[in-house]
Write a protein that holds these residues in place. Structure first.
Motif, short mmCIF file in Angstrom:
data_model
loop_
_atom_site.label_atom_id
_atom_site.label_comp_id
_atom_site.label_asym_id
_atom_site.label_seq_id
_atom_site.Cartn_x
_atom_site.Cartn_y
_atom_site.Cartn_z
N PHE A 1 0.85 -1.20 0.00
CA PHE A 1 0.00 0.00 0.00
C PHE A 1 0.89 1.25 0.00
O PHE A 1 0.70 2.18 -0.79
N SER A 2 1.89 1.27 0.86
CA SER A 2 2.80 2.41 0.95
C SER A 2 3.56 2.62 -0.36
O SER A 2 3.69 3.75 -0.84
N GLN A 3 4.03 1.53 -0.95
CA GLN A 3 4.76 1.63 -2.22
C GLN A 3 3.85 2.13 -3.33
O GLN A 3 4.27 2.92 -4.17
N MET A 4 2.60 1.70 -3.32
CA MET A 4 1.63 2.16 -4.32
C MET A 4 1.44 3.67 -4.22
O MET A 4 1.31 4.35 -5.23
N LEU A 5 1.46 4.19 -3.00
CA LEU A 5 1.25 5.63 -2.81
C LEU A 5 2.40 6.48 -3.34
O LEU A 5 2.21 7.66 -3.62
N ALA B 1 0.95 11.85 -4.91
CA ALA B 1 1.73 11.20 -3.86
C ALA B 1 2.03 12.12 -2.68
O ALA B 1 2.07 11.68 -1.53
N ASP B 2 2.24 13.40 -2.94
CA ASP B 2 2.58 14.33 -1.86
C ASP B 2 1.46 14.52 -0.85
O ASP B 2 1.71 14.85 0.30
N THR B 3 0.21 14.27 -1.24
CA THR B 3 -0.91 14.41 -0.31
C THR B 3 -1.01 13.24 0.67
O THR B 3 -1.78 13.29 1.61
N PHE B 4 -0.23 12.21 0.43
CA PHE B 4 -0.31 11.00 1.24
C PHE B 4 0.86 10.82 2.20
O PHE B 4 1.09 9.72 2.68
#
Length: 187
Positions: A88-92, A98-101
């Protein structure tokens, strides 16, 4: 005298039987004849789910990944939760926004590096909050089901999102699988 004794025993047995039956009755969602565990042992399976679509593919991926993570916690599987959180983290990192996550990614990284399911579940609460905020603004059709367990974290309570109105508690898993309520439907 013997007849009075037998009548008293019969009344006592009948009364005890009535009380026992009252104590064992369960709520309709808790009936033991409802199969919850599938042949693969997945406790997260439900009979019905609420369909939802999102404005972007990114939101669809976040929703899917979140539900996979919730499922790992329902199954009380720290290893699977760590693996799902890592993916999940890698997908983000590759999604357009990506910066919003950053906060969500940090929480997922904490879950991914832990082997303690209780610690992972504490962080999952923050993951749920972040995902709810993000997905609430991305709904196209359908609704998100927000559920609540008042007993989580020693009575503090905690929320999570689901794709079903049937409760599958990620904070207790098989210990209290159906503990919780539907708090609201986010449309």
């Amino acid at each position: 005298m013997k007849n009075v004794f037998f009548v008293a025993i019969a009344i006592a047995l009948f009364s005890c039987k009535q009380n026992q039956e009252a104590e064992v009755k369960t709520a309709p969602s808790q009936h033991s004849d409802t199969a919850v565990i599938t042949s693969t042992g997945d406790l997260n399976v439900t009979e019905e789910f609420v369909e939802v679509t999102f404005k972007t593919e990114e939101a669809t991926q976040v929703h899917r990944a979140y539900l996979n993570l919730k499922g790992a916690f329902v199954n009380t599987d720290a290893e699977d939760a760590a693996s799902v959180a890592k993916d999940f983290s890698q997908m983000l990192t590759v999604v357009p926004s990506a910066d919003t996550f950053s906060a969500l990614k940090s929480n997922l990284d904490q879950i991914a590096t832990s082997t303690n399911v209780d610690k992972q579940r504490e962080v999952f609460e923050d993951v749920s909050k972040s995902v709810e905020v993000y997905l609430s603004g991305q709904l196209a059709t359908g609704s998100l089901i927000k559920q609540y367990c008042p007993m989580a974290f020693e009575g503090k309570g905690a929320y999570w999102l689901s794709d079903s109105k049937e409760i599958r508690n990620p904070y207790y898993g098989d210990k209290m699988l159906k503990c919780g309520v539907v708090d609201k439907e986010i449309e």
